[in-house]
Enzyme design. Structure first.
Site, short mmCIF file in Angstrom:
data_model
loop_
_atom_site.label_atom_id
_atom_site.label_comp_id
_atom_site.label_asym_id
_atom_site.label_seq_id
_atom_site.Cartn_x
_atom_site.Cartn_y
_atom_site.Cartn_z
CE LYS A 182 -3.83 2.07 2.41
NZ LYS A 182 -4.89 1.81 3.38
CB VAL B 177 8.93 -5.28 -2.60
CG1 VAL B 177 10.42 -6.11 -2.04
CG2 VAL B 177 7.97 -4.57 -1.42
CD GLU C 127 16.13 -13.35 5.96
OE1 GLU C 127 15.92 -13.06 6.86
OE2 GLU C 127 16.28 -14.66 5.75
CB ALA D 166 11.44 -14.28 1.77
CG ASP E 193 -1.67 -8.30 12.00
OD1 ASP E 193 -2.80 -8.92 11.96
OD2 ASP E 193 -1.24 -7.78 11.11
CE LYS F 63 -2.93 -9.86 8.36
NZ LYS F 63 -4.15 -8.83 8.70
CG ASN G 111 1.54 -10.01 8.20
OD1 ASN G 111 1.19 -9.45 7.08
ND2 ASN G 111 0.72 -9.81 9.54
CG ASP H 14 3.83 -6.82 8.01
OD1 ASP H 14 3.69 -6.03 9.19
OD2 ASP H 14 3.51 -6.51 6.74
CB THR I 15 -9.54 -10.61 8.46
OG1 THR I 15 -10.24 -11.77 9.00
CG2 THR I 15 -8.16 -10.98 8.66
#
Ligand code: AMP
Length: 274
Positions: A21, A25, A89, A91, A134, A136, A139, A152, A169
């Site tokens: 948002k 990246v 890093e 991923a 948080d 989920k 993240n 995150d 959510t």
């Protein structure tokens, strides 16, 4: 804390990885060492719009202070007039959420490996008095070895429009959080129960058509194990001991690591490339 030694000139910018948002990246390479990183570019203007500066700063400080194999490293950050750059890093395995959607659900071996890695990462965070709150699938990222990484630390929470139904959510929130009661590190243990269920069944346990129903199911701990496919009773036992309304009665992170299902199934290396 911004690392004044770094600037954009130190990096060769590679392919675009994805959009968030607040910015974009890119894959990047530090010119002198050749070290490959993910460079997250955040536009200050967008932060202004959401009055997000202080929040971002706190979360950057948290992530920067953590150094664990299952927590995505934030190596450094710097800024110019208009942008903030996070040197992260890389991923290479991408988003766990996408893998879960493509496989529908994970094998017990894969699920247990991820849950054990997350329990270790959270034990490390809790030791440092960091509660994630948080966690989920959105993240969580995977590295080139298939190891899971918590990616995150909250500040991007509000940036997530990836899953339409996930926007805001409450599926992963513990009862004490949805009821706006006091909470502590045990909220992360609850979330591990939610994730373990989602890894094995493909959907979080209290999913419902509207948030009010999810809310109702969470506070009742309305836990139902589908019979669509076989899941071992040991796995269900672990989930049932994490999704406990009384936060003081939830299985501790250490006990998760000692649970027979984890001991039997988790790959100690944390790597999962089945
Ligand atoms: P975000 O702004 O965090 O939502 O990220 C935007 C996109 O970039 C998403 O598709 C992420 O999966 C991806 N991404 C973010 N950080 C990394 C990273 N460190 N390594 C690889 N992909 C990443």
């Amino acid at each position: 804390m911004p690392n004044e030694e770094w600037s954009l000139a130190d990096f060769e910018i590679g392919r675009f990885i994805g959009d968030g948002k607040f910015g974009k990246v890119y894959l990047a390479r530090e010119k002198e060492s050749g070290f490959v990183v993910a460079l997250k570019i955040i536009y200050k203007q967008k932060l202004d719009k959401y009055r997000f500066h202080a929040y971002l700063r706190r979360e950057i400080e948290i992530q920067h202070s953590l150094n664990h194999p299952n927590v995505l490293r934030l190596f450094a950050w710097f800024h110019d007039e208009t942008r903030i750059f996070l040197v992260l890093e890389y991923a290479a395995g991408g988003e766990l959420y996408k893998l879960l959607k493509s496989l529908d659900h994970f094998s017990e071996k894969r699920a247990a490996t991820y849950i054990a890695s997350l329990a270790k990462a959270l034990a490390y965070c809790h030791d440092k008095h960091v509660i994630h709150r948080d966690i989920k699938p959105e993240n969580l990222l995977l590295d080139v070895m298939g190891r899971i990484k918590i990616a995150d630390f909250g500040w991007a929470v509000q940036s997530n429009a990836k899953r339409q139904t996930m926007c805001g959510t409450i599926d992963y929130l513990a009862p004490e959080m949805v009821e706006k009661r006091e909470h502590d590190h045990a909220v992360d243990n609850w979330t591990l129960g939610i994730l373990c269920y989602e890894f094995l069944y493909g959907v979080p346990p209290f999913e419902a058509d509207d948030q009010y129903d999810t809310f109702r199911r969470i506070i009742k701990v309305d836990l139902v194990f589908p019979t669509s496919h076989y899941v071992s009773s040991e796995a269900k036992d672990l989930i049932s001991h994490l999704l406990v309304k009384d936060s003081s009665k939830r299985l501790s992170l250490q006990k998760i690591l000692e649970h027979p299902w984890i001991v039997r199934n988790a790959d100690p290396s944390g790597c999962c490339n089945e």
